[in-house]
Design an enzyme around this catalytic site. Structure first.
Site, PDB file in Angstrom:
ATOM      1  CB  CYS A  16      10.195  -2.726   4.271  1.00  0.00           C
ATOM      2  SG  CYS A  16       9.553  -2.710   5.948  1.00  0.00           S
TER       3      CYS A  16
ATOM      4  CB  CYS B   8       7.827  -5.346   5.655  1.00  0.00           C
ATOM      5  SG  CYS B   8       7.705  -3.584   5.859  1.00  0.00           S
ATOM      6  CG  ASP B   9       9.322  -7.869   2.854  1.00  0.00           C
ATOM      7  OD1 ASP B   9       8.208  -8.344   3.143  1.00  0.00           O
ATOM      8  OD2 ASP B   9       9.478  -6.930   2.076  1.00  0.00           O
TER       9      ASP B   9
END
Ligand code: NDP
Length: 304
Positions: A131, A134-135
């Site tokens: 992701c 997200c990261d």
């Protein structure tokens, strides 16, 4: 309680089905093992949702969720492990809870395919991530690698250039699978370096952190190490249908086969969205499937 429709999955297909089913006056339970919105939550921006030239995935997810809730759909956490045909149909979750429904819509979508190379599993969450939204921000001004040459890989690589100092894209063939417009945008980005004819063979680790990726030339089999602090594999997707295998409604790849009304060969069990065997997997086609499934169910139940 027995529901008219139990919807498995709260992505765009499931949420759209919920809106149509509630507006048709049906009782609706939506079950999902994660946050409502499905893959929209993992997508930074959509540029092909009609009416929005650009919209953040999580924002669209929230709007669809609110829309379904506004019409009175019920939503619960549930990781489905089994569904059974019958009157009523039964949905069993991993905590043992059983829900009963007159019909079921399977809208569980797909999950990310794994590379299956040493240290991938161990380093997931420690530098290996599926992701970028997200990261990606954790790797500001650091080099990262994206694995794959499809639309997901190139779009996410482009997104990661907002943070990373450099994004290496590892493509196993000498061509992209992505659409030309997506590929052109990525290759025009000066922070992206594409490595064609290279496949990943090992995640390199030092002090329990990702240190790089070992890649192999697909033709000469020569290996080299690329030093990066994070690895984002986007090498395709597999359908989430393990719980439905016994019903004989999946094709060889595990995708669910339906007719044009989204019904499987088991009457009363429908499928919608990316989990279906279909040509185009997009938010817009998922919402389309959900609408048709719910409307078909409304007809089916009125005739019963
Ligand atoms: P795709 O299957 O389209 O692409 C997967 C990529 O990963 C290919 O380049 C493939 O190589 C490569 N690959 C597969 N397995 C391995 C492996 N073991 N090691 C290295 N590389 C590997 O998957 P996507 O997730 O990109 O897309 C899924 C679907 O979603 C597609 O239909 C896509 O069009 C759609 N999508 C559309 C978007 C949009 O329209 N904006 C955005 C994102 C996704 P090879 O080509 O050799 O098989």
């Amino acid at each position: 309680m027995r529901y008219d429709v139990i919807i498995l999955g709260a992505g765009p297909a499931g949420l759209s089905a919920a809106v149509y089913a509630r507006r048709a006056g049906l009782t609706v339970l939506i079950l999902d093992a994660g946050a409502p919105g499905g893959k929209m939550n993992l997508t930074a921006e959509l540029e092909n949702w009609p009416g929005d030239q650009k919209v953040a995935g999580p924002e669209l997810a929230y709007r669809m969720y609110e829309h379904a809730m506004h019409f009175g759909a019920e939503q619960k956490y549930g990781n489905v492990t089994k569904i059974e045909d019958g009157e009523p149909k039964k949905v069993t979750c991993d905590d043992g809870t059983v829900y009963e429904g007159r019909t079921i819509i399977i809208a569980t979508g797909t999950k990310e395919r794994k590379m299956g190379i040493p240290n991938e599993t161990e380093m997931t969450g420690r530098g290996v991530s599926y992701c970028a939204v997200c990261d990606g921000p954790f790797f500001r001004d650091e080099p990262v690698a994206v694995i794959g040459g499809g639309n997901s890989a190139l779009q996410e690589a482009d997104y990661l250039t907002r943070f990373a100092s450099k994004v290496h894209v590892i493509v196993r063939r000498n061509v992209f699978r992505a659409d030309k417009i997506v590929a052109d945008k990525a290759t025009d980005n000066p922070k992206i370096e594409v490595h064609f004819l290279r496949k990943p063979v090992e995640v390199l680790v030092e002090d329990n952190k990702v240190k790089g990726i070992r890649i192999e030339n697909s033709e000469t089999h020569e290996q080299e190490d690329l030093f990066v602090n994070a690895i984002f594999p986007f090498i395709g997707l597999d359908p989430v249908t393990d719980f439905a295998k016994d019903l004989g409604i999946c094709n060889e790849q595990g995708y669910i086969v339906t007719d044009e009304n989204m019904q499987t060969k088991v009457p009363g069990i429908y499928a919608a969205g990316d989990v279906r065997a279909k040509f185009l997997r997009q938010v817009v086609t998922a919402t389309n499937d959900g609408a048709i499934a719910a409307q078909s169910i409304s007809h089916h139940l009125n005739e019963a």
